[in-house]
Design an enzyme around this catalytic site. Structure first.
Site, PDB file in Angstrom:
ATOM      1  N   TYR A  85     -35.183  -5.474  -6.435  1.00 31.91           N
ATOM      2  CA  TYR A  85     -35.466  -4.144  -6.980  1.00 31.91           C
ATOM      3  C   TYR A  85     -35.768  -3.160  -5.855  1.00 31.91           C
ATOM      4  O   TYR A  85     -35.240  -2.044  -5.830  1.00 31.91           O
ATOM      5  CB  TYR A  85     -36.648  -4.233  -7.947  1.00 31.91           C
ATOM      6  CG  TYR A  85     -37.013  -2.926  -8.603  1.00 31.91           C
ATOM      7  CD1 TYR A  85     -36.361  -2.499  -9.754  1.00 31.91           C
ATOM      8  CD2 TYR A  85     -38.019  -2.122  -8.078  1.00 31.91           C
ATOM      9  CE1 TYR A  85     -36.695  -1.296 -10.361  1.00 31.91           C
ATOM     10  CE2 TYR A  85     -38.354  -0.919  -8.679  1.00 31.91           C
ATOM     11  CZ  TYR A  85     -37.694  -0.514  -9.822  1.00 31.91           C
ATOM     12  OH  TYR A  85     -38.032   0.679 -10.418  1.00 31.91           O
TER      13      TYR A  85
ATOM     14  N   ALA B 113     -32.127   5.202 -22.196  1.00 31.97           N
ATOM     15  CA  ALA B 113     -32.894   6.141 -23.019  1.00 31.97           C
ATOM     16  C   ALA B 113     -33.706   5.503 -24.142  1.00 31.97           C
ATOM     17  O   ALA B 113     -34.401   6.213 -24.858  1.00 31.97           O
ATOM     18  CB  ALA B 113     -31.947   7.183 -23.614  1.00 31.97           C
TER      19      ALA B 113
END
Length: 337
Positions: free
Chosen positions: A158, A18
């Site tokens: 990834y 966040a």
């Protein structure tokens, strides 16, 4: 139980990752909409700054320092949400990390680290969220990537994790639907977004990395995620460029491979513009966080493709029928002439 999602102003939303990029945009936009936010990240200093800034505007914010690769730490997130707000209504698995380099260049321990954060972090969050929401209802939103549809050179680990996250999300959805748990499960697939990701990624190339254009601002991803908190959706693509890339790769995979082999490395390099050095390489330890990247790029502020996906399915279907009908009429008129 029937699936019923609350308005944002009545929700408590957990957001991992966040303090940076998409996660920071999600947390800020959620708070702006009136939701209570449980902000999660490894960067304690950035979490404190986020909480102070949002609280000053009257927002309800709790924070939890946690590495999502650790199941015990993820269970602590739920405990923080319960203590601060009595629970949560939506859980956003957003935390992620990456590398740039060939599969051989990236060390095996770094491959594992990317999987531990991106895949196992999403698994940990999904299991904890499902356990809490089962019987109460709510939403689990996993932030994947268009690279779950289309692998790209130089980002093999990834890409592999985002393929895995897609399979995990589909499996979770089916299991929860089968038991009628009342939990919506959505996979949000961003295209290239102007975040610090290229700076945060561990780089094995001899040139600074970048994301290939077109880029979008992180608020586009936040828009998709917060929509999914209120509306059951299977998949949302954040950014038309990524959606087109995915569609092209599925329609012509071999041609896409050849294009990637020719220019895939070049379009991911930005000579002479490494960005902020204090952000470099957060694979194992947090570095300086921010919403946008510090490299000189252009980013689109909205996505028409996302807005179309947010329309009811019936409206989209009628629109497609209408466009097809108009095309047929135009073609018939041209033939008569």
């Amino acid at each position: 139980m029937p699936m019923k999602l609350k308005p944002l102003s009545e929700q408590v939303i957990v957001v991992t990752g966040a303090t940076s990029g998409n996660g920071l945009a999600i947390a800020e936009q959620a708070a702006k909409a009136g939701a209570a936010v449980v902000a999660v990240a490894r960067n304690a200093e950035a979490l404190d700054a986020l909480q102070a800034r949002l609280s000053a505007d009257g927002s309800r914010v709790a924070t939890c320092v946690a590495d999502v690769s650790d199941m015990v730490a993820v269970e602590r997130i739920a405990a923080v949400a319960i203590k601060a707000f009595g629970g949560f209504d939506s859980w956003v698995n957003n935390a992620g990390t990456g590398t740039y380099g060939t599969l051989e260049q990236v060390r095996l321990e770094d491959h594992r680290r990317v999987f531990n954060v991106n895949y196992f972090g999403t698994l940990h969050g999904s299991l904890v969220a499902a356990r809490h929401l089962r019987g109460r209802g709510g939403a689990i939103i996993n932030v994947g990537s268009i690279l779950g549809d289309r692998a790209i050179v130089q980002q093999g680990p990834y890409c592999a994790t985002k393929h895995a996250v897609q399979a995990l999300t589909d499996t979770l959805r089916m299991e929860l639907e089968r038991e009628r748990a009342g939990i919506s499960v959505t996979l949000v697939k961003p295209g290239a977004i102007d975040t610090p990701f290229p700076e945060h990624a561990r780089n094995f190339m001899d040139t600074p990395p970048r994301l290939p254009p077109p880029l979008y601002v992180p608020e586009v991803v936040a828009d998709a995620v917060l929509f999914a908190c209120m509306h059951p959706k299977r998949t949302l693509y954040a950014g038309g460029g990524g959606l087109l890339s995915s569609a092209f790769s599925q329609a012509a995979p071999r041609l896409a491979d050849l294009a990637m082999e020719m220019v895939g490395k070049t379009v991911q390099q930005k000579p002479g513009d490494a960005g902020d050095p204090t952000r470099r390489d957060n694979l194992y330890e947090p570095r300086t966080d921010a919403m946008r990247g510090s490299q000189h790029v252009r980013a689109r502020r909205s996505s028409m493709a996302l807005q179309l996906q947010k329309l009811p399915t019936s409206v989209v279907t009628l629109g497609a029928i209408g466009i097809s009908a108009l095309a047929l009429v135009a073609r018939a008129t041209a033939q008569r002439r």
